[in-house]
Structure formats: C-alpha cells, structure tokens
Design a protein around this motif. Structure first.
Motif, mmCIF file in Angstrom:
data_model
loop_
_atom_site.group_PDB
_atom_site.id
_atom_site.type_symbol
_atom_site.label_atom_id
_atom_site.label_comp_id
_atom_site.label_asym_id
_atom_site.label_seq_id
_atom_site.Cartn_x
_atom_site.Cartn_y
_atom_site.Cartn_z
ATOM 1 N N LEU A 43 0.811 -1.214 0.000
ATOM 2 C CA LEU A 43 0.000 0.000 0.000
ATOM 3 C C LEU A 43 0.843 1.261 0.000
ATOM 4 N N GLY B 205 -4.396 3.861 1.246
ATOM 5 C CA GLY B 205 -5.584 3.297 0.629
ATOM 6 C C GLY B 205 -6.239 4.216 -0.377
ATOM 7 N N SER C 149 -6.132 3.324 9.903
ATOM 8 C CA SER C 149 -6.599 2.252 9.009
ATOM 9 C C SER C 149 -8.117 2.232 8.853
ATOM 10 N N TYR D 152 -9.868 5.032 4.333
ATOM 11 C CA TYR D 152 -9.915 4.312 3.061
ATOM 12 C C TYR D 152 -9.593 2.825 3.223
ATOM 13 N N LEU D 153 -9.097 2.435 4.395
ATOM 14 C CA LEU D 153 -8.744 1.031 4.624
ATOM 15 C C LEU D 153 -9.827 0.260 5.371
ATOM 16 N N SER E 243 -9.828 -6.014 5.798
ATOM 17 C CA SER E 243 -9.800 -4.879 4.868
ATOM 18 C C SER E 243 -8.680 -5.034 3.852
ATOM 19 N N LEU E 244 -7.508 -5.471 4.309
ATOM 20 C CA LEU E 244 -6.393 -5.657 3.379
ATOM 21 C C LEU E 244 -6.683 -6.764 2.372
ATOM 22 N N VAL F 180 -8.773 -5.231 -0.336
ATOM 23 C CA VAL F 180 -7.943 -4.465 -1.265
ATOM 24 C C VAL F 180 -7.207 -5.414 -2.215
ATOM 25 N N ILE G 112 -3.608 -1.365 -4.840
ATOM 26 C CA ILE G 112 -3.796 0.077 -4.789
ATOM 27 C C ILE G 112 -3.772 0.719 -6.171
#
Length: 435
Positions: A96, A229, A247, A250-251, A324-325, A328, A334
């Motif tokens: 990220l 993020g 976090s 946006y995360l 969350s990761l 993504v 990203i």
C-alpha cells in the motif's frame, strides 16, 4: 485528466460507466447503510470512516471462537496464531505504501505513532530546533507537534514553522514549500507534513519534499491518514524517514482501529538505538523475538520497524485490518483502486462544474497528481452557507462530512462507490441549493 461524454448528467450514462467498471462487483463485498425508505445511502464519507467489509465479521468471529476454545493457547495455535498476528498484515501493508516488509508494522493509534516517531526523529539543537508543518494542519497533528516542542523546552511561536497558501489560494504550492525549506532548512530539525491534506484533499509532492528536506539535513516524516488506501506511494524509494497512518478511513478496518507505521530500513540498526544515536521509547514487543520470553530485562531491539512496538496488539482490531487488506487484495491492489478513484473523482468534478459551477467552488486541485478521492466543496450561493446545504443533503440520504468553517468533504471511494452514486449526489445537491 479523464474525460467523459457531454451527456454525462444522466442516470443512464452513469449506469453505463458502472457497467464498464471492472471492479464494480466489489460494492457487494460491503455493508451499505440504508436510508429510512430502505434504499442505499449515498455514502461519500470513506475519507472519515470507511464502510465495513462483509468478511470482517467472519474474521472477528474466528478469533472469538479461538479465544473461546483455546484460551491462552490461541497465541500459538490455529491458522492465525496471535503471537505473530501483526506479521499477517505486513506484506499487503507494505504494498500500500511502497515499502519493504521490514519497514511497516500495524501498532498503536495514529497520533501515538507520530509521538513515538518524534521521540526518535525530532532531536533539536540550539540551532536546529524547528518543526515544519502546514498551516491548518489536522488539530491532532498540530497538538502533537506543539507538545513535543514544549517538552523539549522550545516555544512553539518560534519553533513551529507553518507552510501557508498564498493569499487568496486554498492550497499549498510545492515551490513555496521547497523555497521555505531552502531558506530555513538549517534551522529545521523535522519536516512533518500530510500526504493528503485533510481539509482541501490536496496531495502533496512527498518525493520532492523529502529530497529537499534531506538536502538541508532535516528529517522528513508524513501523516498518511488520508493517503493510505487512497493514492499509491513509494516511501522506501522516496527515502522518507518515517510515516504513520490510520486504518479506518480508506482502509475500512473499523472505528478507532490500530494504525500503521513506516520507518525506513536505514534506521533499523540496533546499534543506533543502543548507542542513543536514534533513541526511542521501548517496550517488550520491540525486543528480539527469539529471546523476548527469557525475561532478562536487557532490551535488544528487533532490527526492523517492529522495534518501535511497545505492547502486544489487540487481535480483534488486527483481524478487522486483515479483512480490509484482503478486500484491497481482491480488488487487485492500490494501483487498480487508484485508476478507478481518478475516474470517479473526475466524473464527480465534471458533473459539479457542468451543473453547479456558479454555486459551488471546489478547493481540491484539479491536477490528477495533486488530488485523491476527496473533493472539498464550498457553497457560493447568496443566502446559503455550506453548513445549511450539508444538513439538507444529509436529510436527503447523503452521508459526507462538514469541516468548519465552510467545507463539505465528499469522497467517492473506488471499493464501494459507483458512478451512479456521483450522479445521485449532484442531483440531491442541486435540489438542496434550489430549495
């Protein structure tokens, strides 16, 4: 700059853009708040608190089940044992922010991390004692810097250096920041600026600022609360000394969730700490992993950013970050999110300029490199103020936020917002202004 058809202000056209969006399906991976009539809210507040990924509950329930079944043995058992849990977040966090895995760790809260970083990287002398931040910094950053200056015996009126916009301009100019560093750099101990300015949504040129700061012997760190993020970064290659981020924007890891921290590998040498050349506050989670439980009270720092850790982290919060990761990662990373984010912001901007150019001013820079997901809006219509309009659009089903004195911040984020959201938002905003 992304361009769209002249017929962009129609619901049909917005839906066509969504149909062409390769990651539109990710919206289904999130819980979208509902209005009283059962329809989805227009949720443009991911710059303040991101929505909950549906997988979050699964990840949390797993850890609750492990605690229920295993008790303390959960530290060493299961698919995600708690002892090394923060390591499960390292690879995706590094991607990220453009870092090596040894340079990132999830720990503490954002302001706490900034304080811990300043313990190490703000080392004032009689000549070099200033900290450079931006005017109208996020209050917590301002308070942290001010308190660090006072702690070291310096008067903030003399030692806090503010980068300010030119008269009549809402945002900072890179050349003005670099000029300030060139002129006063010999007195600046630390530069601590945002990656994305919270009020205007402006993306700062972190690479140029870091290079200029280092040329004058300054340490350089960034608050990435609104950048992580949101925009791609290359903290390692840019040679940034440190950075910290929350976090939960946006995360999407939940209110008050554990923050992230970056320290460049050039600062990882244990001898620098032991010789007090790079001091830090120490705790047992920063101690060498192999000997941590010998309880010998002889601190031996891990030779990575992990040595700045103090305590074992809250696992339930880390589980939410892992969810969350993973979301993504499912999106493609990203760069994919940035590509869609640019298109969403450009579409929203063009709608506003086409339909409301006489009534709304957009503070956020138009240049793609200087803006992220967020657009900061000011109402210019005679007889109306931004807060009144904000209250009206909120009552009509929009969730965004208001920042005093007069800014409405809206952030269509690529993970769960759509082009149709942008169309509906402008429709509601137009009605609110006409009312």
């Amino acid at each position: 700059m992304t361009t769209f058809s002249q017929e962009l202000f129609s619901q049909e056209y917005a839906r066509q853009l969504d149909a062409q969006d390769p990651i539109s399906h990710l919206r289904d991976e999130f819980h979208i708040p509902k209005q009283a009539n059962g329809e989805d809210e227009i949720y443009f507040c991911g710059n303040s608190l991101g929505l909950q990924p549906k997988r979050t509950q699964e990840y949390l329930n797993y850890e609750l089940s492990q605690w229920q079944k295993l008790g303390v043995k959960g530290h060493f058992s299961g698919d995600f044992p708690w002892m090394p849990y923060h390591e499960f977040l390292t690879e995706e966090s590094a991607k990220l922010v453009g870092a090596k895995k040894s340079e990132v760790v999830c720990m503490n809260s954002l302001t706490a991390n900034l304080h811990f970083m300043m313990v190490s990287f703000y080392r004032p002398t009689a000549k070099r004692h200033k900290i450079l931040i931006e005017d109208h910094a996020f209050p917590s950053d301002h308070y942290a810097v001010e308190s660090q200056l006072r702690y070291h015996g310096h008067d903030p009126k003399e030692s806090m250096l503010l980068a300010t916009p030119r008269d009549g301009e809402p945002t900072l100019r890179t050349e003005d920041i670099l000029k300030l560093i060139a002129e006063q750099g010999d007195e600046i101990a630390l530069i601590m600026l945002p990656g994305v300015q919270y009020y205007t949504g402006q993306v700062l040129d972190m690479q140029a600022i870091t290079k200029a700061g280092h040329a004058k012997g300054c340490k350089v760190g960034f608050d990435l609360a609104h950048a992580a993020g949101n925009i791609p970064m290359q903290l390692h290659d840019w040679n940034v000394d440190f950075a910290a981020w929350c976090s939960y924007k946006y995360l999407n890891s939940g209110p008050g969730s554990v923050a992230g921290c970056f320290v460049h590998e050039k600062h990882h040498n244990a001898e620098d700490f032991l010789n007090n050349e790079l001091p830090r506050f120490a705790g047992w989670w920063g101690h060498d992993k192999e000997s941590r439980f010998r309880m010998e009270n002889n601190f031996m720092p891990i030779e990575s950013v992990e040595s700045w850790q103090l305590s074992n982290p809250p696992i339930l919060s880390l589980a939410a970050i892992r969810a969350s990761l993973d979301t993504v990662k499912q999106a493609g990373g990203i760069q994919v999110l940035r590509t869609k984010g640019i298109k969403l912001a450009a579409y929203l901007r063009q709608l506003l300029e086409q339909e409301l150019s006489q009534d709304i001013t957009i503070l956020t820079p138009k240049e793609t490199a200087a803006s992220g997901c967020q657009l900061s809006l000011v109402v210019d219509l005679h007889g109306l103020d931004s807060k009144t309009v904000f209250d009206r659009i909120e009552a009509a089903g929009v969730t965004c936020d208001f920042r005093y004195p007069n800014v409405i911040r809206v952030a269509p984020v690529p993970l769960y917002n759509s082009f149709e959201d942008c169309y509906k938002f402008v429709t509601i905003l137009k009605s609110s202004l006409e009312a």
